[in-house]
Structures are given as structure tokens and as C-alpha cells.
Design a protein around this motif. Structure first.
Motif, PDB file in Angstrom:
ATOM      1  N   GLY A  61       0.813  -1.182   0.000  1.00  0.00           N
ATOM      2  CA  GLY A  61       0.000   0.000   0.000  1.00  0.00           C
ATOM      3  C   GLY A  61       0.859   1.249   0.000  1.00  0.00           C
ATOM      4  O   GLY A  61       0.406   2.329  -0.332  1.00  0.00           O
ATOM      5  N   ALA A  62       2.131   1.121   0.319  1.00  0.00           N
ATOM      6  CA  ALA A  62       3.036   2.200   0.658  1.00  0.00           C
ATOM      7  C   ALA A  62       3.113   3.276  -0.402  1.00  0.00           C
ATOM      8  O   ALA A  62       2.581   4.361  -0.237  1.00  0.00           O
ATOM      9  N   ASP A  63       3.816   3.018  -1.501  1.00  0.00           N
ATOM     10  CA  ASP A  63       3.868   3.998  -2.569  1.00  0.00           C
ATOM     11  C   ASP A  63       2.756   3.699  -3.564  1.00  0.00           C
ATOM     12  O   ASP A  63       2.731   4.207  -4.665  1.00  0.00           O
ATOM     13  N   SER A  64       1.829   2.827  -3.160  1.00  0.00           N
ATOM     14  CA  SER A  64       0.664   2.519  -3.973  1.00  0.00           C
ATOM     15  C   SER A  64      -0.511   3.332  -3.464  1.00  0.00           C
ATOM     16  O   SER A  64      -0.504   3.809  -2.340  1.00  0.00           O
ATOM     17  N   PRO A  65      -1.555   3.459  -4.279  1.00  0.00           N
ATOM     18  CA  PRO A  65      -2.679   4.317  -3.903  1.00  0.00           C
ATOM     19  C   PRO A  65      -3.823   3.568  -3.259  1.00  0.00           C
ATOM     20  O   PRO A  65      -4.983   3.948  -3.411  1.00  0.00           O
ATOM     21  N   PHE A 384       4.492   3.431   8.265  1.00  0.00           N
ATOM     22  CA  PHE A 384       5.528   3.117   9.246  1.00  0.00           C
ATOM     23  C   PHE A 384       6.797   2.594   8.603  1.00  0.00           C
ATOM     24  O   PHE A 384       6.782   1.981   7.536  1.00  0.00           O
ATOM     25  N   GLY A 385       7.888   2.858   9.297  1.00  0.00           N
ATOM     26  CA  GLY A 385       9.168   2.284   8.934  1.00  0.00           C
ATOM     27  C   GLY A 385       9.821   1.682  10.166  1.00  0.00           C
ATOM     28  O   GLY A 385       9.685   2.215  11.277  1.00  0.00           O
ATOM     29  N   VAL A 386      10.516   0.565   9.976  1.00  0.00           N
ATOM     30  CA  VAL A 386      11.241  -0.093  11.068  1.00  0.00           C
ATOM     31  C   VAL A 386      12.696  -0.239  10.638  1.00  0.00           C
ATOM     32  O   VAL A 386      12.990  -0.837   9.597  1.00  0.00           O
ATOM     33  N   GLU A 387      13.609   0.330  11.420  1.00  0.00           N
ATOM     34  CA  GLU A 387      15.038   0.214  11.115  1.00  0.00           C
ATOM     35  C   GLU A 387      15.523  -1.193  11.456  1.00  0.00           C
ATOM     36  O   GLU A 387      15.244  -1.704  12.544  1.00  0.00           O
ATOM     37  N   LEU A 388      16.280  -1.795  10.555  1.00  0.00           N
ATOM     38  CA  LEU A 388      16.973  -3.059  10.817  1.00  0.00           C
ATOM     39  C   LEU A 388      18.435  -2.735  11.090  1.00  0.00           C
ATOM     40  O   LEU A 388      19.094  -2.081  10.280  1.00  0.00           O
ATOM     41  N   VAL A 389      18.930  -3.160  12.247  1.00  0.00           N
ATOM     42  CA  VAL A 389      20.273  -2.779  12.682  1.00  0.00           C
ATOM     43  C   VAL A 389      21.079  -4.017  13.063  1.00  0.00           C
ATOM     44  O   VAL A 389      20.530  -5.095  13.305  1.00  0.00           O
ATOM     45  N   LYS A 390      22.384  -3.843  13.145  1.00  0.00           N
ATOM     46  CA  LYS A 390      23.236  -4.879  13.707  1.00  0.00           C
ATOM     47  C   LYS A 390      23.135  -4.812  15.224  1.00  0.00           C
ATOM     48  O   LYS A 390      23.164  -3.721  15.802  1.00  0.00           O
ATOM     49  N   GLY A 412       3.189 -15.040   2.946  1.00  0.00           N
ATOM     50  CA  GLY A 412       2.060 -14.317   2.384  1.00  0.00           C
ATOM     51  C   GLY A 412       1.940 -12.859   2.764  1.00  0.00           C
ATOM     52  O   GLY A 412       0.899 -12.248   2.540  1.00  0.00           O
ATOM     53  N   VAL A 413       2.993 -12.275   3.351  1.00  0.00           N
ATOM     54  CA  VAL A 413       2.969 -10.844   3.662  1.00  0.00           C
ATOM     55  C   VAL A 413       4.048 -10.171   2.817  1.00  0.00           C
ATOM     56  O   VAL A 413       5.178 -10.649   2.773  1.00  0.00           O
ATOM     57  N   ILE A 414       3.702  -9.056   2.152  1.00  0.00           N
ATOM     58  CA  ILE A 414       4.649  -8.419   1.233  1.00  0.00           C
ATOM     59  C   ILE A 414       4.939  -6.996   1.688  1.00  0.00           C
ATOM     60  O   ILE A 414       4.332  -6.039   1.215  1.00  0.00           O
ATOM     61  N   PRO A 415       5.868  -6.806   2.629  1.00  0.00           N
ATOM     62  CA  PRO A 415       6.346  -5.465   2.936  1.00  0.00           C
ATOM     63  C   PRO A 415       7.415  -5.056   1.922  1.00  0.00           C
ATOM     64  O   PRO A 415       7.761  -5.831   1.034  1.00  0.00           O
ATOM     65  N   LEU A 416       7.947  -3.857   2.041  1.00  0.00           N
ATOM     66  CA  LEU A 416       8.981  -3.381   1.132  1.00  0.00           C
ATOM     67  C   LEU A 416      10.164  -2.827   1.902  1.00  0.00           C
ATOM     68  O   LEU A 416      10.084  -2.551   3.094  1.00  0.00           O
ATOM     69  N   ASP A 417      11.251  -2.626   1.170  1.00  0.00           N
ATOM     70  CA  ASP A 417      12.430  -1.998   1.740  1.00  0.00           C
ATOM     71  C   ASP A 417      12.378  -0.497   1.478  1.00  0.00           C
ATOM     72  O   ASP A 417      11.637  -0.017   0.627  1.00  0.00           O
ATOM     73  N   ARG A 426       9.415  -1.079   5.325  1.00  0.00           N
ATOM     74  CA  ARG A 426       8.346  -0.111   5.087  1.00  0.00           C
ATOM     75  C   ARG A 426       7.003  -0.823   5.123  1.00  0.00           C
ATOM     76  O   ARG A 426       6.761  -1.766   4.374  1.00  0.00           O
ATOM     77  N   ILE A 427       6.107  -0.375   5.999  1.00  0.00           N
ATOM     78  CA  ILE A 427       4.812  -1.020   6.199  1.00  0.00           C
ATOM     79  C   ILE A 427       3.734   0.047   6.086  1.00  0.00           C
ATOM     80  O   ILE A 427       3.628   0.920   6.944  1.00  0.00           O
ATOM     81  N   MET A 428       2.939  -0.012   5.025  1.00  0.00           N
ATOM     82  CA  MET A 428       1.903   0.983   4.800  1.00  0.00           C
ATOM     83  C   MET A 428       0.657   0.315   4.228  1.00  0.00           C
ATOM     84  O   MET A 428       0.401   0.361   3.037  1.00  0.00           O
TER      85      MET A 428
END
Length: 453
Positions: A61-65, A384-390, A412-417, A426-428
Motif C-alpha cells: 500500500g506504501a507507494d501505492s494508492p 511506518f518504517g522499522v530500522e533493521l540494525v546490527k 504471504g505478507v509483502i512489505p517493502l524496503d 516499510r509497512i503501509m
């Protein structure tokens, strides 16, 4: 549990030849996504039971409408009825659908923005805004050459040459350089990874003061506009400090520089208010809108400006003050009918309020992820965004992000980077998503983080 390859085969009717979900390469992940096909609207259900029915739910949904995310009979009927009445005619001639859509947008837009130029996409809307800013600068300030535009690194504004020149993402620019002259970039308000090596709030919001310093160094008489996403999207879901935009408004007013808000992603309720600028009570001189304007049912975008800007383009024909911009399909009657029906639904159901409820619920779930690989969680509404860290650091961890993406996709879940280091999840989702479906996705993401070594 059905495998990803089996699901894709079921969905497309053909054997799957893409990358395997076990491949940890980000490029392979995107190659795999390219193999997915949308069979019908029923496949677009968000997080609906780990791919049941042969389709892929999506955290995108993020950069989608996809504000509405599912078929709405009212929208389909509005498009069909308009197509039967008048599908298309040259936009130099008045038509009711375009006039009604412009009137509705003018009434809905942030206070003071009342004049509408329709086009087809967010890129075109931003291209139009940049042209308006440059032409306005010359006509408003005769004798000056206000052509320079200030944007932010990590921002995204589109793929045509003007909009791409404003974009601050190296990967999108480098293949097409040199780009349009006159575009300058400053550091984004990225507090988690401050480019200026400062800490909020002791920093004095140095990133916004950097804009004024640039205006002074270049000369205000040469600067036409500042363009900014209220929340940077693909560049990492970057939410500015609350002081940032009020101060930016002051800077632009002080130097006679136009402020352009790119609300292509954030507009129409995604962030928990109808327009993201309302979080800070800041009204731009120009706002660009797309995506959520029709919830993706048909392509439409708009550039909305103040009456003062509009009036600078009025005059006798021999003065040549008219806006030197056209869009053949801008304001297409069927697209405008879709926008009218879509806006009616958003207003009637007050979907920005649901986006806030979605966001509050989702935020609690994301913050409960106890993984050492989880860094900052940030966002507003259904963005929302979630940082992935070391572990034990703030160092970006693109390998962990890739693994999370693959794990989620296989279930079956498609988030993005997102982000300059490919380390932001990136979760929207749609603003109409239910708490039950959020729980399903949250469970998958929790398992994905737990799987990291």
C-alpha cells in the motif's frame, strides 16, 4: 502451509521461474516480486490468512494508492456512468466531471489552496509544481531570475527529468545524470541517523537552518522554491521533528520562496489526518496530490495552488503570462468521476481517523518486537518504517532486512524496503485494514525477526 512457488503457480497458471525465497539477495527478492501477477481484486486482500485462496496479502500500500484496498461498488458505478455519458473530450473545453472534482478538491485542500491543475501521476503533478514555481518567480519578481529549487536528500518526487532532479536518491538519479540544472539538496530531518552528527533536541533543528543558509549563499533572488514530502516515504519513512516545518514556513516567507509539499503518498488520510501538513498546522503555497485521490481506480493527480499564484498567470494574451504546461488526459472525465466517488467515501467514513486507529494499533505491535535487530520504529497513521540494525548498534543491516522480507513473503505478507542503506522495513497497509489482519501480519513479522541469527 502452501509454498510461495506453489502459490505463484496457482495464481498465474504457469510454472514459477523466479528466485527462491531462500535466496537472501535483495535483488533476487525484487526479481521474485516481479513474477507476481494480479488476477483480480480478490487477490488484493491485505494480510488475509497467509495466502489463502491463491493470492498474496500485502503489507505494501506504501507507494501505492490503495487507500480503500478493495472493490467499491460506488466507485465502479461512478466510472461506468461517466464513461457512458462522456468518456473523453479535449480538456480545453469545460466538462462537468472535471469542474466538480476541482471544486471538491479546492474545498478539501489545506486552507488557502484553491486553484487546481489536473494531470495523470504524482510525477506529473510535481513537474507541474516546479514549472509553476519557476514561471511564477519570473512573473512575480521581474528583473530577478528565480529558478533554483531546494530539495532534500532521500526525498523522492518522480521520474521525469525535473522531478528526478528534485529527487535525492542516488540510485534513481545516477543512470540519467547530468540532470536539470538549478536543483540543490540539503540533509533530511533524519534524527535516527543525523547526517550532521547532532542529537535532537539539542541540535536546534540544524537541518532546517541548513535550508536558510543555502538560500542566503545562493541569493534569495535566485531561489524559486523548496520542495518536500511531509514524511519522506521511499527514502526511509522519515518523520521530521515538530519544529521543522513551522520553521521552514518562516524561512520561505522571509525570503519570498515558495513552499511545495509533495503529498502524493501522504494525502487523503494515510497519516491520520486528511493531509499530512495538518500535523504541523503548516500550509504550503503548492501541494501535489495523486495516488489516494482515486485510491488507484484510475490515474489522476493534481497540483493545487493559492489564488495569489494563480492570479500571477492572468493577463492579456500578448503578455504571454499563461502557464506553459499542458496535459492531454489531465482531468479525464472518468478519472474525475472516480475521484469524486472516492473522496465521498473517505469523507463519509472519515478514513483518516481509521488510519490513526490502524497506526496506533500497528505501532504497539511493532514496538513490542523484542529483537536486537530492531532499531527505531517511526511513522504516523498507516505509514511506518522499522530500522533493521546490527545488534547493539545503530549500524544499518540490509542483510537482516532482506531476510525479513523473504521470510514474510514466503508466508504471504509483502512489505517493502526503504532508505538509503536498504535497511528500513516499510509497512503501509490500506487505511481500512482490520485489527485482525494487522495481528496476522504482526505474527508473521514477529516470526521473521525471531528467525534472524
Amino acid at each position: 502451509q502452501q509454498s510461495v512457488s506453489d502459490t505463484v503457480t496457482q495464481l498465474t497458471g504457469e510454472p514459477f521461474h523466479g528466485s527462491s525465497p531462500e535466496d537472501t539477495s535483495r535483488n533476487r527478492y525484487k526479481s521474485f516480486l516481479g513474477n507476481l501477477r494480479v488476477a483480480s481484486a480478490n487477490v488484493l486482500n491485505f494480510f488475509n490468512g497467509n495466502g489463502q485462496g491463491g493470492g498474496f496479502p500485502t503489507a505494501r500500500g506504501a507507494d501505492s494508492p490503495e487507500e480503500l484496498a478493495r472493490q467499491r461498488a460506488k466507485l465502479v458505478a461512478a466510472i461506468t456512468e461517466q464513461a457512458a455519458r462522456l468518456m473523453f473530450y479535449s480538456n480545453v473545453v469545460y466538462n462537468d466531471a472535471r469542474a466538480l472534482a476541482a471544486s471538491r478538491l479546492a474545498a478539501l485542500a489545506p486552507e488557502g489552496l484553491r486553484r487546481v491543475f489536473f494531470c495523470n501521476s504524482g510525477t506529473e503533478a510535481n513537474e507541474t509544481a516546479l514549472k509553476i514555481a519557476r514561471q511564477y518567480g519570473r512573473q512575480k519578481h521581474p528583473g530577478e531570475n528565480r529558478y533554483k529549487v531546494i530539495a532534500r536528500y532521500q526525498g523522492y518526487h518522480g521520474f521525469t527529468f525535473g522531478a528526478l532532479s528534485a529527487t535525492g536518491q542516488l540510485g534513481r538519479r545516477v543512470k540519467f545524470e547530468p540532470l536539470v540544472p538549478g536543483f540543490f539538496h540539503v540533509d533530511p530531518p533524519y534524527c535516527y541517523r543525523c547526517p550532521l552528527k547532532l542529537s535532537y533536541p539539542d541540535c536546534g533543528i540544524a537541518c532546517v537552518e541548513e535550508i536558510e543558509e543555502l538560500i542566503r549563499r545562493e541569493g534569495p533572488e535566485t531561489v524559486a522554491a523548496v520542495i518536500a514530502e511531509p514524511i519522506i516515504g521511499g527514502g526511509g519513512v522519515i518523520v521530521p521533528p515538530d519544529e521543522y516545518f513551522p520553521r521552514l514556513r518562516q524561512i520561505c516567507d522571509q525570503h519570498g520562496v515558495l513552499l511545495i509539499f509533495d503529498e502524493v503518498i501522504t494525502g487523503f488520510g494515510r497519516t491520520g489526518t486528511l493531509f499530512a501538513s495538518q500535523h504541523w498546522d503548516v500550509v504550503p503555497d503548492i501541494v501535489t496530490l495523486a495516488k489516494g485521490i482515486t485510491s488507484g481506480y484510475l490515474p489522476l493527480a493534481a497540483c493545487v495552488v493559492t489564488p495569489e499564484i494563480f492570479e500571477s498567470f492572468l493577463g492579456d494574451p500578448d503578455e504571454h503570462r499563461e502557464l506553459a504546461q499542458v496535459s492531454t488526459y489531465g482531468g479525464h472525465p472518468a478519472c474525475c468521476a472516480a475521484a469524486l466517488a472516492n473522496i465521498d467515501i473517505i469523507l463519509r467514513e472519515r478514513l483518516w481517523e481509521n488510519a490513526k486507529r490502524v497506526g496506533d494499533y500497528l505501532l504497539r505491535g511493532l514496538q513490542s518486537l523484542g529483537s536486537p535487530f530492531r532499531g527505531e520504529v517511526r511513522g504516523k497513521g498507516a505509514m511506518f518504517g522499522v530500522e533493521l540494525v546490527k545488534p547493539g548498534t545503530r549500524e544499518p543491516n540490509p542483510e537482516a532486512l532482506s531476510a525479513v522480507l523473504k521470510f514474510a513473503l514466503a508466508r504471504g505478507v509483502i512489505p517493502l524496503d526503504a532508505g538509503s542503506w536498504d535497511s528500513v522495513l516499510r509497512i503501509m497497509p490500506s487505511v481500512v485494514i482490520s485489527e485482525e489482519l494487522i495481528d496476522d501480519a504482526a505474527t508473521v513479522l514477529e516470526e521473521a525477526f525471531a528467525s534472524l541469527a
